[in-house]
Scaffold this motif. Structure first.
Motif, PDB file in Angstrom:
ATOM      1  N   ASP A  35       0.852  -1.184   0.000  1.00  0.00           N
ATOM      2  CA  ASP A  35       0.000   0.000   0.000  1.00  0.00           C
ATOM      3  C   ASP A  35       0.896   1.244   0.000  1.00  0.00           C
ATOM      4  O   ASP A  35       2.088   1.165   0.314  1.00  0.00           O
ATOM      5  CB  ASP A  35      -0.851  -0.064   1.283  1.00  0.00           C
ATOM      6  CG  ASP A  35      -1.606   1.207   1.537  1.00  0.00           C
ATOM      7  OD1 ASP A  35      -2.347   1.625   0.642  1.00  0.00           O
ATOM      8  OD2 ASP A  35      -1.447   1.794   2.633  1.00  0.00           O
ATOM      9  N   LEU A  36       0.311   2.377  -0.313  1.00  0.00           N
ATOM     10  CA  LEU A  36       1.071   3.637  -0.305  1.00  0.00           C
ATOM     11  C   LEU A  36       0.727   4.510   0.933  1.00  0.00           C
ATOM     12  O   LEU A  36       1.509   4.596   1.875  1.00  0.00           O
ATOM     13  CB  LEU A  36       0.778   4.417  -1.604  1.00  0.00           C
ATOM     14  CG  LEU A  36       1.313   5.844  -1.649  1.00  0.00           C
ATOM     15  CD1 LEU A  36       2.828   5.878  -1.583  1.00  0.00           C
ATOM     16  CD2 LEU A  36       0.805   6.547  -2.911  1.00  0.00           C
ATOM     17  N   ASP A  37      -0.459   5.122   0.911  1.00  0.00           N
ATOM     18  CA  ASP A  37      -0.779   6.098   1.962  1.00  0.00           C
ATOM     19  C   ASP A  37      -0.960   5.420   3.318  1.00  0.00           C
ATOM     20  O   ASP A  37      -1.720   4.462   3.451  1.00  0.00           O
ATOM     21  CB  ASP A  37      -2.053   6.871   1.606  1.00  0.00           C
ATOM     22  CG  ASP A  37      -1.814   7.865   0.490  1.00  0.00           C
ATOM     23  OD1 ASP A  37      -0.767   8.523   0.507  1.00  0.00           O
ATOM     24  OD2 ASP A  37      -2.674   7.976  -0.398  1.00  0.00           O
ATOM     25  N   ALA A  69       0.382  -0.705  -4.582  1.00  0.00           N
ATOM     26  CA  ALA A  69      -1.065  -0.910  -4.675  1.00  0.00           C
ATOM     27  C   ALA A  69      -1.773   0.153  -3.847  1.00  0.00           C
ATOM     28  O   ALA A  69      -1.623   0.198  -2.625  1.00  0.00           O
ATOM     29  CB  ALA A  69      -1.442  -2.296  -4.167  1.00  0.00           C
ATOM     30  N   SER A  70      -2.576   1.003  -4.517  1.00  0.00           N
ATOM     31  CA  SER A  70      -3.118   2.178  -3.832  1.00  0.00           C
ATOM     32  C   SER A  70      -4.533   2.512  -4.285  1.00  0.00           C
ATOM     33  O   SER A  70      -5.019   1.984  -5.283  1.00  0.00           O
ATOM     34  CB  SER A  70      -2.187   3.361  -4.130  1.00  0.00           C
ATOM     35  OG  SER A  70      -2.666   4.525  -3.532  1.00  0.00           O
ATOM     36  N   GLY A  71      -5.143   3.430  -3.535  1.00  0.00           N
ATOM     37  CA  GLY A  71      -6.407   4.003  -3.979  1.00  0.00           C
ATOM     38  C   GLY A  71      -6.166   5.180  -4.917  1.00  0.00           C
ATOM     39  O   GLY A  71      -7.102   5.718  -5.509  1.00  0.00           O
ATOM     40  N   ASN A  72      -4.908   5.573  -5.069  1.00  0.00           N
ATOM     41  CA  ASN A  72      -4.563   6.726  -5.900  1.00  0.00           C
ATOM     42  C   ASN A  72      -4.700   6.416  -7.399  1.00  0.00           C
ATOM     43  O   ASN A  72      -4.852   5.269  -7.796  1.00  0.00           O
ATOM     44  CB  ASN A  72      -3.117   7.157  -5.589  1.00  0.00           C
ATOM     45  CG  ASN A  72      -3.036   7.920  -4.277  1.00  0.00           C
ATOM     46  OD1 ASN A  72      -2.998   9.129  -4.243  1.00  0.00           O
ATOM     47  ND2 ASN A  72      -3.041   7.191  -3.172  1.00  0.00           N
ATOM     48  N   ASN A  80      -7.880   1.385  -5.864  1.00  0.00           N
ATOM     49  CA  ASN A  80      -8.315   0.241  -5.027  1.00  0.00           C
ATOM     50  C   ASN A  80      -8.613  -1.016  -5.840  1.00  0.00           C
ATOM     51  O   ASN A  80      -9.543  -1.768  -5.518  1.00  0.00           O
ATOM     52  CB  ASN A  80      -9.543   0.632  -4.200  1.00  0.00           C
ATOM     53  CG  ASN A  80      -9.214   1.727  -3.213  1.00  0.00           C
ATOM     54  OD1 ASN A  80      -8.309   1.563  -2.410  1.00  0.00           O
ATOM     55  ND2 ASN A  80      -9.910   2.846  -3.301  1.00  0.00           N
ATOM     56  N   THR A 116     -10.421   4.908   3.568  1.00  0.00           N
ATOM     57  CA  THR A 116      -8.994   4.550   3.651  1.00  0.00           C
ATOM     58  C   THR A 116      -8.273   5.317   4.743  1.00  0.00           C
ATOM     59  O   THR A 116      -7.082   5.111   4.960  1.00  0.00           O
ATOM     60  CB  THR A 116      -8.287   4.862   2.313  1.00  0.00           C
ATOM     61  OG1 THR A 116      -8.262   6.285   2.131  1.00  0.00           O
ATOM     62  CG2 THR A 116      -8.974   4.189   1.146  1.00  0.00           C
ATOM     63  N   PHE A 140      -7.759   8.359   4.339  1.00  0.00           N
ATOM     64  CA  PHE A 140      -7.278   9.511   3.568  1.00  0.00           C
ATOM     65  C   PHE A 140      -8.379  10.071   2.666  1.00  0.00           C
ATOM     66  O   PHE A 140      -8.363  11.240   2.311  1.00  0.00           O
ATOM     67  CB  PHE A 140      -6.060   9.127   2.719  1.00  0.00           C
ATOM     68  CG  PHE A 140      -4.853   8.827   3.556  1.00  0.00           C
ATOM     69  CD1 PHE A 140      -3.942   9.822   3.874  1.00  0.00           C
ATOM     70  CD2 PHE A 140      -4.647   7.550   4.072  1.00  0.00           C
ATOM     71  CE1 PHE A 140      -2.845   9.559   4.676  1.00  0.00           C
ATOM     72  CE2 PHE A 140      -3.543   7.278   4.877  1.00  0.00           C
ATOM     73  CZ  PHE A 140      -2.641   8.282   5.188  1.00  0.00           C
ATOM     74  N   ALA A 141      -9.306   9.203   2.287  1.00  0.00           N
ATOM     75  CA  ALA A 141     -10.419   9.590   1.412  1.00  0.00           C
ATOM     76  C   ALA A 141     -11.515   8.550   1.564  1.00  0.00           C
ATOM     77  O   ALA A 141     -11.283   7.454   2.074  1.00  0.00           O
ATOM     78  CB  ALA A 141      -9.942   9.637  -0.045  1.00  0.00           C
ATOM     79  N   HIS A 189     -13.917   6.303  -0.796  1.00  0.00           N
ATOM     80  CA  HIS A 189     -13.994   5.851  -2.194  1.00  0.00           C
ATOM     81  C   HIS A 189     -15.295   5.092  -2.421  1.00  0.00           C
ATOM     82  O   HIS A 189     -15.763   4.362  -1.541  1.00  0.00           O
ATOM     83  CB  HIS A 189     -12.845   4.884  -2.516  1.00  0.00           C
ATOM     84  CG  HIS A 189     -11.489   5.496  -2.440  1.00  0.00           C
ATOM     85  ND1 HIS A 189     -10.741   5.794  -3.565  1.00  0.00           N
ATOM     86  CD2 HIS A 189     -10.732   5.866  -1.382  1.00  0.00           C
ATOM     87  CE1 HIS A 189      -9.578   6.318  -3.195  1.00  0.00           C
ATOM     88  NE2 HIS A 189      -9.547   6.371  -1.857  1.00  0.00           N
ATOM     89  N   LYS A 198      -8.149  -4.349  -4.102  1.00  0.00           N
ATOM     90  CA  LYS A 198      -6.720  -4.512  -4.408  1.00  0.00           C
ATOM     91  C   LYS A 198      -6.382  -6.000  -4.516  1.00  0.00           C
ATOM     92  O   LYS A 198      -5.515  -6.397  -5.272  1.00  0.00           O
ATOM     93  CB  LYS A 198      -5.864  -3.884  -3.299  1.00  0.00           C
ATOM     94  CG  LYS A 198      -5.899  -2.373  -3.232  1.00  0.00           C
ATOM     95  CD  LYS A 198      -4.921  -1.863  -2.167  1.00  0.00           C
ATOM     96  CE  LYS A 198      -5.055  -0.377  -1.939  1.00  0.00           C
ATOM     97  NZ  LYS A 198      -4.086   0.147  -0.960  1.00  0.00           N
ATOM     98  N   ASP A 258      -2.178  -0.734   5.648  1.00  0.00           N
ATOM     99  CA  ASP A 258      -2.562  -0.036   6.893  1.00  0.00           C
ATOM    100  C   ASP A 258      -4.061   0.060   7.100  1.00  0.00           C
ATOM    101  O   ASP A 258      -4.504   0.467   8.176  1.00  0.00           O
ATOM    102  CB  ASP A 258      -2.008   1.401   6.902  1.00  0.00           C
ATOM    103  CG  ASP A 258      -2.798   2.334   6.000  1.00  0.00           C
ATOM    104  OD1 ASP A 258      -3.069   1.961   4.842  1.00  0.00           O
ATOM    105  OD2 ASP A 258      -3.164   3.433   6.447  1.00  0.00           O
ATOM    106  N   ASN A 289      -8.986  -0.856   3.029  1.00  0.00           N
ATOM    107  CA  ASN A 289      -8.903  -1.173   1.595  1.00  0.00           C
ATOM    108  C   ASN A 289      -7.748  -2.111   1.258  1.00  0.00           C
ATOM    109  O   ASN A 289      -7.558  -2.460   0.094  1.00  0.00           O
ATOM    110  CB  ASN A 289      -8.786   0.116   0.749  1.00  0.00           C
ATOM    111  CG  ASN A 289      -7.535   0.916   1.033  1.00  0.00           C
ATOM    112  OD1 ASN A 289      -7.015   0.887   2.150  1.00  0.00           O
ATOM    113  ND2 ASN A 289      -7.050   1.649   0.059  1.00  0.00           N
TER     114      ASN A 289
HETATM  115  O1  LIG Z   1      -6.328   6.793  -1.999  1.00  0.00           O
HETATM  116  C1  LIG Z   1      -6.527   6.658  -0.779  1.00  0.00           C
HETATM  117  O2  LIG Z   1      -7.565   7.050  -0.230  1.00  0.00           O
HETATM  118  C2  LIG Z   1      -5.522   5.942   0.078  1.00  0.00           C
HETATM  119  O3  LIG Z   1      -4.537   5.369  -0.699  1.00  0.00           O
HETATM  120  P1  LIG Z   1      -3.779   4.047  -0.230  1.00  0.00           P
HETATM  121  O4  LIG Z   1      -4.579   2.907  -0.775  1.00  0.00           O
HETATM  122  O5  LIG Z   1      -2.437   4.180  -0.889  1.00  0.00           O
HETATM  123  O6  LIG Z   1      -3.695   4.052   1.248  1.00  0.00           O
END
Ligand SMILES: O=C(O)COP(=O)(O)O
Ligand SMILES: [Mg+2]
Length: 237
Positions: free
Chosen positions: A15-17, A48-51, A73, A149, A151-152, A154, A162, A185, A188
């Motif tokens: 994952d990223l964020d 692998a991210s939601g970005n 995602n 997530t 952070f956002a 979705h 993912k 983390d 997602n």
């Molecule tokens: O895009 C997001 O809300 C979070 O991104 P992530 O999957 O890298 O944590």
């Protein structure tokens, strides 16, 4: 929690964020160094991210991976920098659900703030200015899943995660999911963590994914990622 792994782990998906970044989305330089050590040692690292696909492509280039990314995602993914962009989410269903939400919150004086709608092909992402549980309630009965997530929020086509994109990539590149260490983390990341041979989470993880992990790092964010990697690949460090 399973703190050992019986099969050989030879690849990483992360994952990223919140895993490679802190809560302000600043990337961890120790995590970047760690990914470079992995890739230079011949261990592929999938981001692998939601970005969005465009942001993940730049990130993969600058970190120095082979360019395989899962985005939105699991709604989009690409193998290597030159692979085809695979779009597997139903953006129309997600946009329709978002319109329903916009109407609901507008009546209550709240305006939802979309994130990068022009660069999204499969899901809809917006700011966490409203309660995700209310969003779930408003959209219950629609073919759309609500993901928070941290952070956002979705909106994603039901059944796409993912984890599903990860399995499709494994099929395409001829690797088994068992060969992967997965690190994440949040909510997602659950399916991805469960599909991998060994699933690890950073200390700042959400409760639901903590239950699903084989290993919970005692460290947060990028340092937690590095700890999870060092636990599996001790000879590289
Ligand atoms: O895009 C997001 O809300 C979070 O991104 P992530 O999957 O890298 O944590
Ligand atoms: Mg995350």
């Amino acid at each position: 929690m399973n703190t050992s792994f019986s099969h050989t782990i030879s690849a990483v998906i992360t994952d990223l964020d919140g895993t490679l970044t802190d809560k302000r989305r600043r990337i961890s330089t120790v995590a970047v160094e760690c990914i470079r050590t992995l890739t230079d040692s011949g261990i592929p690292v999938i981001l692998a991210s939601g970005n969005t696909l465009c942001s993940m492509t730049i990130l993969a280039k600058m970190i120095g991976t082979d360019g395989t990314v899962i985005c939105e995602n699991g709604g989009t993914y690409r193998i290597g920098f030159d692979g085809d962009e695979c779009i597997i989410g139903d953006i129309t269903a997600c946009r329709n659900a978002f319109s329903v939400l916009q109407g609901y919150f507008k009546e209550r004086g709240e305006v939802l703030q979309l994130y990068s709608p022009e660069y999204r092909f499969a899901d809809v992402a917006f700011a966490r200015t409203v309660d995700p549980d209310i969003v779930r309630e408003v959209l219950s009965g629609t073919p759309v899943r609500v993901l928070d997530t941290g952070f956002a929020i979705h909106l994603q086509t039901e059944g796409i995660t993912k984890g599903t994109a990860f399995l499709q990539i494994c099929d395409a590149i001829g690797r088994k999911p068992d060969e992967f260490l997965a690190v994440g983390d949040s909510h997602n990341d659950i399916e991805m963590i469960q599909a991998a041979g060994y699933g690890a989470v950073v200390q700042n993880c959400s409760d639901d994914i903590c239950q699903a992990a084989d290993y919970v790092s005692g460290k947060k964010y990028g340092e937690g990622f590095v700890d999870a990697v060092q636990n599996v690949f001790p000879s590289l460090f």
